[in-house]
Write an enzyme that holds these catalytic residues in place. Structure first.
Site, short mmCIF file in Angstrom:
data_model
loop_
_atom_site.label_atom_id
_atom_site.label_comp_id
_atom_site.label_asym_id
_atom_site.label_seq_id
_atom_site.Cartn_x
_atom_site.Cartn_y
_atom_site.Cartn_z
CD GLU A 282 -2.74 -1.27 -0.03
OE1 GLU A 282 -3.21 -0.26 -0.56
OE2 GLU A 282 -2.89 -2.41 -0.51
CD1 TRP A 285 -1.28 -0.46 -3.89
CD2 TRP A 285 -1.68 0.68 -5.80
NE1 TRP A 285 -1.87 -1.31 -4.81
CE2 TRP A 285 -2.12 -0.65 -5.96
CE3 TRP A 285 -1.82 1.58 -6.84
CZ2 TRP A 285 -2.70 -1.09 -7.15
CZ3 TRP A 285 -2.39 1.14 -8.02
CH2 TRP A 285 -2.82 -0.18 -8.17
CD1 TRP A 313 -17.60 11.73 -18.07
CD2 TRP A 313 -18.32 9.95 -16.95
NE1 TRP A 313 -16.52 10.90 -17.88
CE2 TRP A 313 -16.94 9.78 -17.18
CE3 TRP A 313 -18.99 8.94 -16.25
CZ2 TRP A 313 -16.21 8.68 -16.77
CZ3 TRP A 313 -18.26 7.82 -15.82
CH2 TRP A 313 -16.90 7.70 -16.08
CG ASN A 351 -8.66 1.27 -0.01
OD1 ASN A 351 -8.53 2.25 -0.75
ND2 ASN A 351 -8.46 0.04 -0.42
CD1 TRP A 369 -13.28 10.30 -14.56
CD2 TRP A 369 -11.99 11.35 -13.06
NE1 TRP A 369 -12.28 10.95 -15.24
CE2 TRP A 369 -11.47 11.60 -14.34
CE3 TRP A 369 -11.35 11.90 -11.95
CZ2 TRP A 369 -10.34 12.40 -14.56
CZ3 TRP A 369 -10.22 12.70 -12.16
CH2 TRP A 369 -9.73 12.94 -13.45
CD1 TRP A 392 -11.64 10.06 -6.13
CD2 TRP A 392 -13.46 9.46 -7.28
NE1 TRP A 392 -12.72 10.16 -5.29
CE2 TRP A 392 -13.85 9.82 -5.97
CE3 TRP A 392 -14.44 9.05 -8.17
CZ2 TRP A 392 -15.18 9.76 -5.53
CZ3 TRP A 392 -15.77 9.00 -7.75
CH2 TRP A 392 -16.14 9.34 -6.46
C1 LIG Z 1 -11.49 6.77 -4.64
C2 LIG Z 1 -10.30 6.75 -3.71
C3 LIG Z 1 -9.80 7.93 -3.19
C4 LIG Z 1 -8.68 7.93 -2.33
N1 LIG Z 1 -8.21 9.13 -1.86
C5 LIG Z 1 -7.12 9.13 -1.07
C6 LIG Z 1 -6.58 10.36 -0.57
O1 LIG Z 1 -7.06 11.45 -0.90
N2 LIG Z 1 -5.52 10.30 0.27
C7 LIG Z 1 -4.93 9.10 0.63
O2 LIG Z 1 -3.96 9.11 1.40
N3 LIG Z 1 -5.40 7.94 0.16
C8 LIG Z 1 -6.47 7.91 -0.66
N4 LIG Z 1 -6.96 6.72 -1.11
C9 LIG Z 1 -6.24 5.47 -0.77
C10 LIG Z 1 -6.74 4.76 0.51
O3 LIG Z 1 -8.13 4.62 0.49
C11 LIG Z 1 -6.34 5.49 1.79
O4 LIG Z 1 -4.96 5.79 1.77
C12 LIG Z 1 -6.61 4.62 3.02
O5 LIG Z 1 -7.97 4.29 3.08
C13 LIG Z 1 -6.20 5.38 4.27
O6 LIG Z 1 -6.40 4.59 5.41
P1 LIG Z 1 -5.17 3.98 6.20
O7 LIG Z 1 -4.16 5.03 6.48
O8 LIG Z 1 -5.73 3.25 7.36
O9 LIG Z 1 -4.59 2.98 5.13
P2 LIG Z 1 -3.70 1.67 5.26
O10 LIG Z 1 -4.49 0.58 4.65
O11 LIG Z 1 -3.19 1.46 6.61
O12 LIG Z 1 -2.50 1.97 4.25
C14 LIG Z 1 -1.32 2.65 4.68
C15 LIG Z 1 -1.02 3.83 3.83
O13 LIG Z 1 -0.76 3.44 2.50
C16 LIG Z 1 -1.19 4.45 1.60
N5 LIG Z 1 -2.21 3.86 0.73
C17 LIG Z 1 -3.05 2.87 1.02
N6 LIG Z 1 -3.81 2.57 -0.06
C18 LIG Z 1 -3.44 3.43 -1.03
C19 LIG Z 1 -3.84 3.62 -2.38
N7 LIG Z 1 -4.78 2.86 -2.94
N8 LIG Z 1 -3.28 4.61 -3.07
C20 LIG Z 1 -2.31 5.37 -2.52
N9 LIG Z 1 -1.87 5.23 -1.26
C21 LIG Z 1 -2.43 4.27 -0.53
C22 LIG Z 1 -1.80 5.55 2.44
O14 LIG Z 1 -0.81 6.53 2.64
C23 LIG Z 1 -2.15 4.83 3.72
O15 LIG Z 1 -2.19 5.67 4.84
C24 LIG Z 1 -8.07 6.70 -1.99
C25 LIG Z 1 -8.58 5.50 -2.52
C26 LIG Z 1 -9.68 5.52 -3.37
C27 LIG Z 1 -10.20 4.22 -3.91
#
Ligand SMILES: Cc1cc2nc3c(=O)[nH]c(=O)nc-3n(C[C@H](O)[C@H](O)[C@H](O)COP(=O)(O)OP(=O)(O)OC[C@H]3O[C@@H](n4cnc5c(N)ncnc54)[C@H](O)[C@@H]3O)c2cc1C
Length: 485
Positions: A282, A285, A313, A351, A369, A392
């Site tokens: 993650e 990512w 759209w 997420n 989107w 998105w």
């Molecule tokens: C439509 C959509 C919009 C999102 N918008 C954002 C946003 O604005 N800011 C954001 O930080 N994340 C975003 N995410 C990614 C992800 O949903 C969040 O990072 C995550 O839910 C944050 O919770 P956590 O810190 O407990 O994540 P954990 O699951 O603990 O993951 C650890 C860290 O990994 C990074 N991470 C995890 N998943 C992703 C991912 N898919 N893409 C990029 N980084 C990721 C984040 O920094 C996160 O804090 C988005 C995902 C989707 C599908």
């Protein structure tokens, strides 16, 4: 912009400009400034060019920053330094402060958003005009810009290939900590360091941040990480269920740099095992989307696959009404509405739910989107342009390595799978508390006699579904098929 070394220190004063790196440990710019100069000042700017774009004067993120600055200022003071906190245009404030303090150089960390890149170039130009250097460093990601490229020297567009190359390149060097503590006696207090202004002082109101108990600052980030490290081995199995405490909740801290990405990645890398490896993925990512944004800034307003800019759209009054129902948690699909309430009430969304709600907006409601992306940008505490845009465009199937357009989430089966007992739904939709588990994911199927008996009449106490999933699914498939993609 250039990197400085010890020979640059004829004037031995420097200014460190903090932005999304609100900590005083393992900090690239702070470390280099301290190592290269004998007197180091620190500053943060509440940038009116950003603040003025915020939709409301009550904003959890501004409060999170403000509270984190209070902690950072106190930590710097313990070491003999202090934070100057300005309120104005960063591109003007930083050169002005640098001139007043008569520094040789300003130090900052890289930012990859197009507007921030433009701002930093402008600051560097303005500084250069008055004989001050600007030195900037990688800090908020493990690999940036051109550090991980394909064999033909191009940026990756496929995540798995990027991840493999990222992991191949990783070694202790990239995860090493910047030992700021070695030189902290060089921190100095500028006369302008008169404390952190109140929220009201910068034109904002108190939000519900404290009530949400989201821990702020470096101590908050450390607290969350300690808590998560205990659960990291279960991450792979637990991360997809919004009612379970399975994820780290560190995203806002990663956004504002109150934690160090190197520290987190190093921990996951060293611990190993399925949970840590999935979590490290993650974090990869996160790097992936940052390099996408850096190399393809057109994604901010356009589809990554440019041919998908031609998708038609839904627009007009009916689409506007559906968009409002989505924003206001009135779609009639409980998992979508519960998720949108979580977002609206707390600024966080799990997420799995981000994927479900983004898919619902684009593929069930047929809405662009970008409208959803902008709504999330306004609401999310962890809003990050690279990750939000990437997420998105992934859900809308317009992005790089996105969900194929014919894979359309069914909001009912997703709900059955990831919130089987309806625990998350009931938390945010108390009006559905009495609905039996069998119907919690699709309450409109509840026989009318039961609806009356339970006091949950669909269409009165809870909305009827705004669209029929099977019907709109076909419309979406045809919308995408018509677009040469
Ligand atoms: C439509 C959509 C919009 C999102 N918008 C954002 C946003 O604005 N800011 C954001 O930080 N994340 C975003 N995410 C990614 C992800 O949903 C969040 O990072 C995550 O839910 C944050 O919770 P956590 O810190 O407990 O994540 P954990 O699951 O603990 O993951 C650890 C860290 O990994 C990074 N991470 C995890 N998943 C992703 C991912 N898919 N893409 C990029 N980084 C990721 C984040 O920094 C996160 O804090 C988005 C995902 C989707 C599908």
């Amino acid at each position: 912009m250039r990197h400085m070394n010890q020979s640059d220190t004829s004037n031995s004063r420097a200014l460190v400009w903090f932005h999304r790196d609100l900590r005083n440990f393992d900090h690239a710019a702070l470390y280099h400034a301290l190592r290269n100069h004998r007197q180091v000042f620190c500053a943060f700017v509440f940038d009116t060019e950003i603040l003025e774009t915020l939709p409301a004067r009550t904003d959890r993120r501004v409060e999170f920053i403000r509270e984190s600055l209070v902690e950072l200022d106190a930590a710097l003071r313990k070491d003999g330094g202090a934070l100057v906190v300005c309120h104005g245009k960063a591109r003007e404030e930083i050169p002005r402060l640098a001139a007043q303090l008569d520094v040789a150089a300003v130090y900052a960390n890289h930012d990859y958003e197009p507007q921030a890149i433009e701002r930093d170039l402008d600051v560097a130009r303005r500084l250069q005009a008055i004989g001050i250097s600007f030195a900037d460093f990688k800090d908020q990601v493990i690999f940036e810009r051109d550090e991980v490229l394909t064999q033909t020297g191009k940026p990756f567009g496929v995540f798995t290939a990027y991840k493999n190359a990222w992991l191949r390149k990783l070694n202790d060097f990239y995860l090493r900590s910047y030992p700021v503590g070695n030189y902290v006696n060089r921190l100095s207090i500028a006369p302008q360091a008169i404390g952190v202004p109140t929220l009201q002082g910068i034109g904002f109101e108190t939000s519900n941040l404290k009530a949400l108990r989201l821990p702020v600052g470096m101590s908050g980030g450390a607290q969350l990480f300690d808590d998560f490290s205990e659960r990291m081995d279960r991450y792979k199995d637990a991360r997809d269920f919004p009612a379970v405490k399975g994820v780290s909740y560190l995203s806002t801290h990663l956004r504002f740099g109150t934690v160090s990405i190197r520290e987190l990645a190093r921990h996951a890398w060293q611990v190993g095992g399925a949970g840590a490896e999935t979590w490290l993925s993650e974090l990869i990512w996160r790097d992936f989307y940052h390099q996408i944004l850096f190399h393809h800034p057109h994604v901010v307003t356009h589809a990554w696959k440019v041919e998908y800019d031609d998708i038609r759209w839904e627009t007009g009054a009916a689409a506007d009404a559906l968009f409002a129902a989505w924003c206001e948690a009135r779609t009639g699909y409980p998992i979508v509405d519960a998720a949108m309430r979580q977002l609206n009430q707390t600024g966080f969304m799990h997420n799995r739910l981000r994927m479900i709600t983004a898919s619902f907006l684009t593929k069930d409601l047929g809405i662009h989107w970008l409208r959803g992306e902008r709504y999330f940008a306004a609401q999310l505490n962890d809003y990050d342009l690279a990750a939000n845009n990437g997420g998105w465009q992934w859900a809308a199937s317009t992005g790089c390595d996105a969900q194929p357009y014919f894979r359309i989430f069914n909001p009912v089966t997703q709900s059955e799978r990831f919130d089987a007992g309806g625990k998350f739904i009931r938390k945010y939709l108390p009006e559905l508390t009495g609905v039996p588990d069998k119907y919690i994911h699709a309450p409109w199927k509840l026989p009318m006699v039961d609806q009356r008996q339970l006091g949950v009449v669909i269409g009165t106490d809870y909305p009827a579904p705004v669209v029929d999933h099977a019907t709109v699914r076909e419309m979406t498939l045809s919308r995408f098929r018509k677009t040469p993609g």
